[in-house]
Write a protein that holds these residues in place. Structure first.
Motif, short mmCIF file in Angstrom:
data_model
loop_
_atom_site.label_atom_id
_atom_site.label_comp_id
_atom_site.label_asym_id
_atom_site.label_seq_id
_atom_site.Cartn_x
_atom_site.Cartn_y
_atom_site.Cartn_z
N ASN A 106 0.91 -1.15 -0.08
CA ASN A 106 0.05 0.04 0.14
C ASN A 106 0.82 1.14 -0.07
O ASN A 106 1.66 1.78 1.30
CB ASN A 106 -0.89 0.12 1.27
CG ASN A 106 -1.73 1.34 1.20
OD1 ASN A 106 -1.89 1.82 0.42
ND2 ASN A 106 -1.98 1.61 2.46
N LEU A 246 5.67 -0.08 7.16
CA LEU A 246 5.29 -0.91 8.36
C LEU A 246 4.63 -2.13 7.88
O LEU A 246 3.88 -2.07 7.03
CB LEU A 246 4.28 0.03 9.16
CG LEU A 246 4.88 1.10 9.68
CD1 LEU A 246 3.77 2.17 10.52
CD2 LEU A 246 6.22 1.00 10.52
N ARG A 247 4.99 -3.29 8.29
CA ARG A 247 4.39 -4.56 8.42
C ARG A 247 2.85 -4.38 8.60
O ARG A 247 2.64 -4.07 9.92
CB ARG A 247 4.92 -5.48 9.18
CG ARG A 247 4.62 -6.98 8.33
CD ARG A 247 4.93 -7.25 6.99
NE ARG A 247 4.82 -8.64 6.45
CZ ARG A 247 3.86 -9.17 5.91
NH1 ARG A 247 2.77 -8.39 5.94
NH2 ARG A 247 3.86 -10.52 5.37
N SER A 248 1.95 -4.76 7.88
CA SER A 248 0.44 -4.95 8.16
C SER A 248 0.05 -6.18 7.82
O SER A 248 0.47 -7.12 7.28
CB SER A 248 -0.24 -3.83 7.52
OG SER A 248 -0.48 -4.24 6.12
N ALA A 249 -1.37 -6.43 8.31
CA ALA A 249 -2.14 -7.82 8.32
C ALA A 249 -2.19 -8.06 6.81
O ALA A 249 -2.08 -9.27 6.28
CB ALA A 249 -3.31 -7.92 8.69
N ASP A 250 -2.31 -7.14 5.98
CA ASP A 250 -2.50 -7.33 4.48
C ASP A 250 -1.23 -7.02 3.70
O ASP A 250 -1.09 -7.35 2.41
CB ASP A 250 -3.54 -6.17 3.92
CG ASP A 250 -4.68 -6.24 4.53
OD1 ASP A 250 -5.26 -7.52 4.68
OD2 ASP A 250 -5.42 -5.29 4.69
N TYR A 252 2.33 -4.60 3.38
CA TYR A 252 3.34 -3.55 3.91
C TYR A 252 2.51 -2.05 3.50
O TYR A 252 1.98 -1.87 2.54
CB TYR A 252 4.54 -3.42 3.13
CG TYR A 252 5.32 -4.82 3.23
CD1 TYR A 252 6.00 -5.29 4.36
CD2 TYR A 252 5.03 -5.84 2.25
CE1 TYR A 252 6.54 -6.31 4.32
CE2 TYR A 252 5.54 -7.10 2.47
CZ TYR A 252 6.52 -7.29 3.49
OH TYR A 252 7.07 -8.66 3.50
N ASP A 253 2.68 -1.15 4.47
CA ASP A 253 2.25 0.09 4.29
C ASP A 253 3.44 1.20 3.99
O ASP A 253 4.40 1.00 5.14
CB ASP A 253 1.23 0.63 5.63
CG ASP A 253 0.01 -0.10 5.37
OD1 ASP A 253 -0.64 -0.66 4.49
OD2 ASP A 253 -0.35 -0.68 6.59
N TYR A 288 5.03 7.13 13.88
CA TYR A 288 5.08 5.92 13.17
C TYR A 288 5.39 4.60 14.11
O TYR A 288 4.93 3.57 13.97
CB TYR A 288 5.83 5.78 12.13
CG TYR A 288 5.30 6.47 10.80
CD1 TYR A 288 4.11 6.19 10.16
CD2 TYR A 288 5.91 7.76 10.51
CE1 TYR A 288 3.47 7.16 9.27
CE2 TYR A 288 5.21 8.62 9.61
CZ TYR A 288 4.24 8.13 9.09
OH TYR A 288 3.50 9.01 7.90
N ALA A 292 3.25 1.17 15.03
CA ALA A 292 3.54 -0.14 15.20
C ALA A 292 4.68 -0.31 16.14
O ALA A 292 6.01 -0.39 15.76
CB ALA A 292 4.16 -0.58 13.63
N GLN A 295 7.63 -3.18 16.02
CA GLN A 295 8.56 -3.10 14.91
C GLN A 295 9.68 -2.14 15.06
O GLN A 295 10.42 -1.87 14.03
CB GLN A 295 7.71 -2.80 13.58
CG GLN A 295 6.47 -3.58 13.23
CD GLN A 295 5.70 -3.42 11.88
OE1 GLN A 295 6.44 -3.28 10.78
NE2 GLN A 295 4.50 -3.84 11.86
#
Length: 307
Positions: A106, A246-250, A252-253, A288, A292, A295
């Motif tokens: 994303n 940042l790592r996300s459930a879907d 990377y953002d 940020y 997260a 992270q």
């Protein structure tokens, strides 16, 4: 009480474990990696006393600053950060050699970044050890933009050759650097004028003792940050952006924000603008981190270090 500089902390034991996990991943697949990662990281977590303390310090400062987030400064939360780092190491290899599918990224500013490079004006992107910067370094494959990454590793040339062998279409070039020399500044200036990007981290103080630093508020306490990224940007006379992934459930953002159009070095007080930019970067890094908190991958006393 001051602690050792980040570059003097040795992580060899951890990287031996990571190499073992990579071998498992390569030979037996991702399921073997996911099973083995827990005992391997747990053993290292118990062994690495200094990294454990540094992580707990960060978690304690975070909990004091943002009590509503309900982040606990305990060994379980610390272990989760170590575990996330091990998993991010696997993702780094995917980012470098396999590539991250666009559907998993994303990145709202992708079109802007491509437009920026197409206009012939590159820029300096300041990242950090929050999240997975390696995915950001894969921007070349996402936008067809040449990316120059300044790193401290001594194996940059070997890595570049390996990258070309495994991924000939790679737009990423690693440049090993301990200080910004006139020759390097000239090379990077030409690259930026050609629409290329320069990526450098803004949360690691210089390796040599002569490098300039300044303090900025970070989680309510003064912490040292490097001036090098901003001095370099002043020499290159180009826009400066922050860059976080940042790592996300879907997937990377990726977040890219403009820090300034140019770094102004005024006579009489040449560092005033740099101090402002460092403070702005520290504020965005903290923002940020709050998105997260598990992270954060700086396993040394970030707030009290010395060369």
């Amino acid at each position: 009480m001051n602690s050792l500089h980040w570059s003097r902390y040795r992580e060899q034991g951890f990287f031996i474990g990571i190499r073992f996990l990579f071998w498992l991943h390569h030979r037996l697949g991702p399921i073997a990696f996911k099973i083995a990662v827990y005992p391997v990281v747990f053993c290292y977590y118990l062994k690495n006393r200094s990294g454990r303390r540094a992580t707990h310090q960060y978690l304690r400062f975070f909990a004091e600053r943002y009590p509503r987030e309900k982040i606990k400064a305990d060994w379980i939360t610390g272990f989760r950060i170590f575990l996330n780092f091990a998993n991010s190491a696997r993702e780094k290899l995917e980012a470098w050699f396999v590539g991250i599918p666009a559907s998993q990224v994303n990145f709202p500013e992708r079109a802007f970044l491509h437009q920026l490079a197409s206009s012939g004006q590159g820029g300096v992107l300041i990242g950090s050890h929050l999240g997975n910067l390696e995915v950001c370094r894969a921007l070349g494959s996402l936008t067809d933009v040449r990316v120059n990454v300044l790193v401290h590793t001594k194996h940059a040339k070997k890595f570049n050759r390996m990258m070309q062998m495994l991924n000939p279409k790679s737009q990423v070039r690693l440049i090993q650097v301990t200080e910004v020399t006139p020759t390097l500044a000239m090379q990077l200036s030409e690259a930026v004028d050609d629409g290329e990007l320069v990526v450098i981290v803004g949360d690691r103080t210089p390796v040599n003792s002569q490098g300039r630093t300044c303090e900025a508020q970070f989680f309510g306490r003064p912490a040292p940050f490097p001036q090098g990224p901003y001095i370099l940007a002043a020499l290159l006379k180009c826009p400066v952006y922050t860059l976080f992934c940042l790592r996300s459930a879907d997937g990377y953002d990726i977040y890219m924000e403009k820090l300034c159009d140019r770094v102004q070095m005024k006579r009489g007080d040449r560092e005033s603008h740099i101090r402002e930019l460092v403070a702005d970067f520290a504020a965005r890094l903290e923002y940020y981190c709050r998105l997260a908190p598990l992270q954060w991958y700086n396993f040394y006393p970030f707030w009290n270090q010395q060369a």
